[in-house]
Scaffold this motif. Sequence first.
Motif, PDB file in Angstrom:
ATOM      1  N   ASN A  21       0.823  -1.203   0.000  1.00 12.39           N
ATOM      2  CA  ASN A  21       0.000   0.000   0.000  1.00 12.39           C
ATOM      3  C   ASN A  21       0.860   1.257   0.000  1.00 12.39           C
ATOM      4  OD1 ASN A  21       0.957  -0.137   2.575  1.00 12.39           O
ATOM      5  ND2 ASN A  21      -1.015  -0.438   3.534  1.00 12.39           N
ATOM      6  N   GLY A  22       0.184   2.371  -0.137  1.00 14.21           N
ATOM      7  CA  GLY A  22       0.863   3.651  -0.105  1.00 14.21           C
ATOM      8  C   GLY A  22       1.247   4.203  -1.461  1.00 14.21           C
ATOM      9  N   PHE A  23       0.678   3.678  -2.547  1.00  6.47           N
ATOM     10  CA  PHE A  23       0.973   4.188  -3.883  1.00  6.47           C
ATOM     11  C   PHE A  23       0.076   5.387  -4.176  1.00  6.47           C
ATOM     12  CE2 PHE A  23       2.160  -0.276  -4.103  1.00  6.47           C
ATOM     13  CZ  PHE A  23       3.417  -0.204  -4.675  1.00  6.47           C
ATOM     14  N   PRO A  24       0.630   6.493  -4.670  1.00 13.80           N
ATOM     15  CA  PRO A  24      -0.229   7.620  -5.028  1.00 13.80           C
ATOM     16  C   PRO A  24      -1.174   7.233  -6.166  1.00 13.80           C
ATOM     17  CG  PRO A  24       2.113   8.201  -5.275  1.00 13.80           C
ATOM     18  CD  PRO A  24       2.031   6.756  -4.903  1.00 13.80           C
ATOM     19  N   CYS A  25      -2.392   7.712  -6.097  1.00 15.37           N
ATOM     20  CA  CYS A  25      -3.399   7.378  -7.105  1.00 15.37           C
ATOM     21  C   CYS A  25      -2.996   7.961  -8.458  1.00 15.37           C
ATOM     22  CB  CYS A  25      -4.755   7.920  -6.687  1.00 15.37           C
ATOM     23  SG  CYS A  25      -6.049   7.617  -7.902  1.00 15.37           S
ATOM     24  N   SER A  26      -3.067   7.142  -9.489  1.00 19.85           N
ATOM     25  CA  SER A  26      -2.724   7.589 -10.837  1.00 19.85           C
ATOM     26  C   SER A  26      -3.901   8.305 -11.507  1.00 19.85           C
ATOM     27  CB  SER A  26      -2.294   6.395 -11.686  1.00 19.85           C
ATOM     28  OG  SER A  26      -3.321   5.423 -11.709  1.00 19.85           O
ATOM     29  N   GLY A  27      -5.086   8.141 -10.973  1.00 16.76           N
ATOM     30  CA  GLY A  27      -6.267   8.785 -11.559  1.00 16.76           C
ATOM     31  C   GLY A  27      -6.368  10.259 -11.210  1.00 16.76           C
ATOM     32  N   CYS A  28      -5.994  10.616  -9.983  1.00 19.07           N
ATOM     33  CA  CYS A  28      -6.098  12.008  -9.530  1.00 19.07           C
ATOM     34  C   CYS A  28      -4.740  12.592  -9.151  1.00 19.07           C
ATOM     35  CB  CYS A  28      -7.049  12.099  -8.345  1.00 19.07           C
ATOM     36  SG  CYS A  28      -6.500  11.166  -6.891  1.00 19.07           S
ATOM     37  N   GLN A  29      -3.660  11.857  -9.391  1.00 21.50           N
ATOM     38  CA  GLN A  29      -2.304  12.258  -9.040  1.00 21.50           C
ATOM     39  C   GLN A  29      -2.162  12.554  -7.546  1.00 21.50           C
ATOM     40  OE1 GLN A  29      -3.702  13.475 -12.052  1.00 21.50           O
ATOM     41  NE2 GLN A  29      -2.533  11.821 -12.999  1.00 21.50           N
TER      42      GLN A  29
END
Length: 75
Positions: free
Chosen positions: A27-35
């Motif tokens: 976990n802890g990955f920044p969302c690629s949809g909303c940056q």
Amino acid sequence: MSKKQQALILSAPLFGDVHPKEQHEFNGFPCSGCQGNGWHWKEDKWGDRIKEPCSVCGGTRKLKAVVTIEWKADS
């Protein structure tokens, strides 16, 4: 600059017939949809700008990866 990287090192289980599947979460990955914002700008029916929660992360700003490993005989 330093970079944080998550890794999974594979090794065959001792009792593969008893535990043929494993599951790991990263976990802890920044969302690629909303940056990593958690929202997108939208316009309502009056033309005012409003924040709408991201449909990818649901507004949490983070994503997690679920990795499933299934052990089988090598053919």
